[in-house]
Motif scaffolding. Structure first.
Motif, PDB file in Angstrom:
ATOM      1  N   THR A   1       0.823  -1.219   0.000  1.00 40.00           N
ATOM      2  CA  THR A   1       0.000   0.000   0.000  1.00 40.00           C
ATOM      3  C   THR A   1       0.852   1.262   0.000  1.00 40.00           C
TER       4      THR A   1
ATOM      5  N   SER B   1      -4.981   0.343  -1.640  1.00 36.04           N
ATOM      6  CA  SER B   1      -5.645   1.616  -1.359  1.00 36.04           C
ATOM      7  C   SER B   1      -4.611   2.693  -1.032  1.00 36.04           C
ATOM      8  N   THR B   2      -5.063   3.935  -1.025  1.00 31.58           N
ATOM      9  CA  THR B   2      -4.160   5.057  -0.782  1.00 31.58           C
ATOM     10  C   THR B   2      -3.688   5.058   0.666  1.00 31.58           C
TER      11      THR B   2
ATOM     12  N   ASP C   1      -0.740  11.208  -1.288  1.00 38.24           N
ATOM     13  CA  ASP C   1      -0.068  10.649  -2.451  1.00 38.24           C
ATOM     14  C   ASP C   1       1.433  10.860  -2.270  1.00 38.24           C
TER      15      ASP C   1
ATOM     16  N   PRO D   1      -5.704  10.853   3.408  1.00 40.34           N
ATOM     17  CA  PRO D   1      -4.931  10.146   2.381  1.00 40.34           C
ATOM     18  C   PRO D   1      -3.845  11.055   1.829  1.00 40.34           C
TER      19      PRO D   1
END
Length: 370
Positions: free
Chosen positions: A118, A176-177, A233, A231
């Motif tokens: 992840t 998932s993020t 990135d 979340p």
């Protein structure tokens, strides 16, 4: 990218608050990550303000590189900011029986392998989850530091504290993020300690979590009334390298494809110059669409009408309130689904300027594109 865990900033704030007589972290918001590079020494600073009438104190955590850059300077970054307080919300009783009688065991053997896929690649110090159970909406875990790890003088070791949060990742879907802690509320230390703890993670307000940590005798080690995560990135963290942008938030220009060059219908709302069909306000535009006219491809709205005041803070608040009302109205209107909203700010910049071409300078944001 090696990121200092948010629990380290919380531990710093807790320790500073204990020395200042305000031992509870009422709120701590993480503003920017602290990325570590090989053979680069970073200096940390915690500041605590004077108490207000309620005994609350401002707290902030900063860093800067020990070595100066080529220009002789050192960039100072604020990583966390919040408030210390005297009192905290009441504790929720921890189960006497361990594990709780109605708990169902959860598999943790492959947890850190799945989390690595992840985006979480925890080192040996942070792989502290030893066992876990589900009990209704709660998750109970046992967490421990490696046998050769010392407490290093921490009120609660950041690696142990961070591993105490991993129970909230047990049910995270593969691929998932990755989420990172964003806001901590109601954090307090207890009298317990040691390198092995028991943890209960419970739902809190909204999507937040409550975290209670005790030692093996049941004495409180640390409690978090509400932990909010966001979340992230990995590309958002790239700017935190070196002396570049340190914040998770930054302004970017996103290229927009002009497509085939087909004509674009533009509606100009309010005092906006340029090429397009003018409307006095959004209600007038909406009535036109209700009468059968096709929706435009884009709506241009000017925000930030010059305030009749020299108070910068008052003018800024008025502009922000105006922008918020516009976005709420826009998102609630089904007639503009698929229509691009272009917001034009006014800070002494001419809009239109008499030119037949629409001038947008500066553009604040694009919302709800098709």
């Amino acid at each position: 990218m090696v990121i200092v865990p948010g629990t380290a900033f919380v531990e710093l704030a807790l320790t500073a608050g204990r020395h200042a007589g305000s031992p509870v972290v009422e709120e701590l918001v993480l503003e920017a990550p602290l990325l570590l590079a090989e053979r680069v020494v970073v200096q940390l600073q915690v500041t605590v303000g004077e108490p207000d009438d309620d005994g609350r104190r401002e707290v902030a955590v900063y860093s800067r590189p020990e070595a100066a850059d080529e220009d002789g300077g050192r960039v100072v970054t604020c990583h966390a900011r919040g408030w210390l307080a005297l009192q905290a919300t009441p504790l929720v009783p921890f189960p006497v029986v361990w594990p709780p009688a109605d708990a169902r065991p959860a598999t943790v053997d492959t947890l850190y392998t799945r989390l690595a896929d992840t985006g979480y690649e925890y080192g040996p110090m942070f792989q502290g989850l030893r066992a876990a159970w589900h009990a209704g909406e709660d998750i109970y875990t046992e967490v421990a530091l490696p046998e050769d790890a010392g407490d290093d003088g921490f009120a609660v070791h950041p690696a142990l504290f961070d591993a105490a949060l991993h129970g909230g990742l047990i049910d995270k879907d593969a691929g998932s993020t990755a989420d990172l802690p964003f806001s901590w509320s109601g954090v307090r230390l207890g009298s317990g300690g040691g390198s092995r703890v028991r943890v209960r993670i419970s739902p809190a307000e909204g999507s937040a979590l409550r975290v209670d940590v005790t030692d093996e005798s049941g004495a409180l080690v640390v409690s978090v009334a509400k932990l909010a995560v966001r979340p992230v990135d990995p590309t958002q963290l790239q700017g935190a390298r070196g002396g570049g942008q340190r914040s998770l938030f930054q302004l970017e220009w996103t290229p927009i494809s002009v497509g085939s060059g087909a004509p674009v219908r533009v509606a100009l709302v309010g005092d906006v110059g340029g090429a397009g069909e003018p409307f006095t306000d959004l209600d007038a535009l909406q009535r036109t669409i209700a009468d059968g006219a096709p929706a435009p491809d884009a709506v241009v709205v000017a925000v930030g009408t010059p305030a009749a005041t020299d108070d910068v803070a008052l003018a800024g608040r008025a502009a922000t309130t105006e922008m918020l009302a516009l976005l709420q109205w826009w998102l609630a209107s089904e007639r503009f689904a698929g229509v691009r909203l272009v917001v034009v700010t006014r800070d002494g910049v001419a809009v239109g300027g008499g030119s037949p071409d629409l001038v947008l300078a500066p553009v604040w944001g694009l919302v709800r594109s098709a």
